[in-house]
Design a protein around this motif. Structure first.
Motif, PDB file in Angstrom:
ATOM      1  N   GLU A 202      -9.962   1.816  14.525  1.00  0.00           N
ATOM      2  CA  GLU A 202     -10.319   0.428  14.838  1.00  0.00           C
ATOM      3  C   GLU A 202      -9.056  -0.401  14.851  1.00  0.00           C
ATOM      4  O   GLU A 202      -8.151  -0.182  14.040  1.00  0.00           O
ATOM      5  N   HIS A 203      -8.967  -1.318  15.801  1.00  0.00           N
ATOM      6  CA  HIS A 203      -7.809  -2.209  15.921  1.00  0.00           C
ATOM      7  C   HIS A 203      -8.316  -3.590  16.308  1.00  0.00           C
ATOM      8  O   HIS A 203      -9.025  -3.742  17.312  1.00  0.00           O
ATOM      9  N   LEU A 204      -7.973  -4.589  15.534  1.00  0.00           N
ATOM     10  CA  LEU A 204      -8.317  -5.973  15.854  1.00  0.00           C
ATOM     11  C   LEU A 204      -7.377  -6.471  16.941  1.00  0.00           C
ATOM     12  O   LEU A 204      -6.150  -6.403  16.810  1.00  0.00           O
TER      13      LEU A 204
ATOM     14  N   THR B 192     -12.594  -9.482  18.432  1.00  0.00           N
ATOM     15  CA  THR B 192     -12.616  -8.454  19.470  1.00  0.00           C
ATOM     16  C   THR B 192     -11.845  -7.262  18.933  1.00  0.00           C
ATOM     17  O   THR B 192     -10.719  -7.416  18.440  1.00  0.00           O
ATOM     18  N   TYR B 193     -12.454  -6.087  19.047  1.00  0.00           N
ATOM     19  CA  TYR B 193     -11.897  -4.869  18.468  1.00  0.00           C
ATOM     20  C   TYR B 193     -11.809  -3.760  19.510  1.00  0.00           C
ATOM     21  O   TYR B 193     -12.686  -3.632  20.365  1.00  0.00           O
TER      22      TYR B 193
ATOM     23  N   ARG C 154      -9.585  -2.466   6.614  1.00  0.00           N
ATOM     24  CA  ARG C 154     -10.150  -2.895   7.880  1.00  0.00           C
ATOM     25  C   ARG C 154      -9.943  -4.401   8.011  1.00  0.00           C
ATOM     26  O   ARG C 154      -9.962  -5.127   7.032  1.00  0.00           O
TER      27      ARG C 154
END
Length: 177
Positions: free
Chosen positions: A113-115, A13-14, A6
């Motif tokens: 989840e993606h940053l 912001t995700y 992660r």
């Protein structure tokens, strides 16, 4: 046990995708008021900013910005998922492992989840979230889906009410990585 990687960025912001275990369910929209209450309570105890959110019958996508000095989105999701599950009457099918552990069978165990990397990445995910009800065939116009921050974005002047005239172009742009 798998070692999931992660990106923990304080104040980051995700983009998230969170899915029900039963992909044929309509639980999220059927129980939208309970879900909204759990999210509001979570925000009080573990603040974050909702940049965009769409709730579909069996999954949801959202963009969050965490407070400065805070990278703990995992606790927020744990609180939202468990809080929602506690407020829903039991009756879903559960695996033997879930029964042994006393777990509910509502959610898929993990989430995507993606940053967010930059302004372009942000805009693509922001658009993707809002076009999603059309992409999945729930409505033919973005404005017709009630469980979305699209209406808030229109009120802020980010979109016009008739946004997404060329649906295929917008969906393809959002899915590029």
């Amino acid at each position: 046990m798998p070692n999931y990687r992660r990106a923990w960025v304080q104040g980051g912001t995700y983009f998230f995708t969170v899915t029900l275990r039963d992909r044929r369910s309509n639980l999220l929209v059927r129980e939208i008021d309970r879900l909204r209450r759990v999210i509001a309570q979570t925000k009080l105890n573990h603040p974050f900013h909702i940049d965009a959110w769409v709730v579909l019958p069996e999954h949801m996508h959202c963009l969050w910005t965490l407070p400065p000095g805070d990278a703990d989105f995992a606790t927020r999701w744990k609180v939202i998922k468990s809080g929602f599950a506690r407020r829903i009457p039991q009756g879903e099918s559960r695996s033997i492992e879930q029964q042994i552990r006393g777990q509910r069978g509502i959610w898929q165990a993990r989430y995507w989840e993606h940053l967010i990397r930059d302004k372009t990445d942000y805009q693509r995910h922001f658009d993707y979230i809002h076009i999603n009800p059309v992409k999945h065939g729930w409505v033919t116009a973005v404005k017709d889906w009630p469980y979305s921050t699209f209406h808030r974005a229109v009120a802020k002047g980010i979109y016009t009410n008739d946004w997404a005239g060329d649906l295929l172009l917008n969906v393809r742009a959002a899915e590029r990585r």
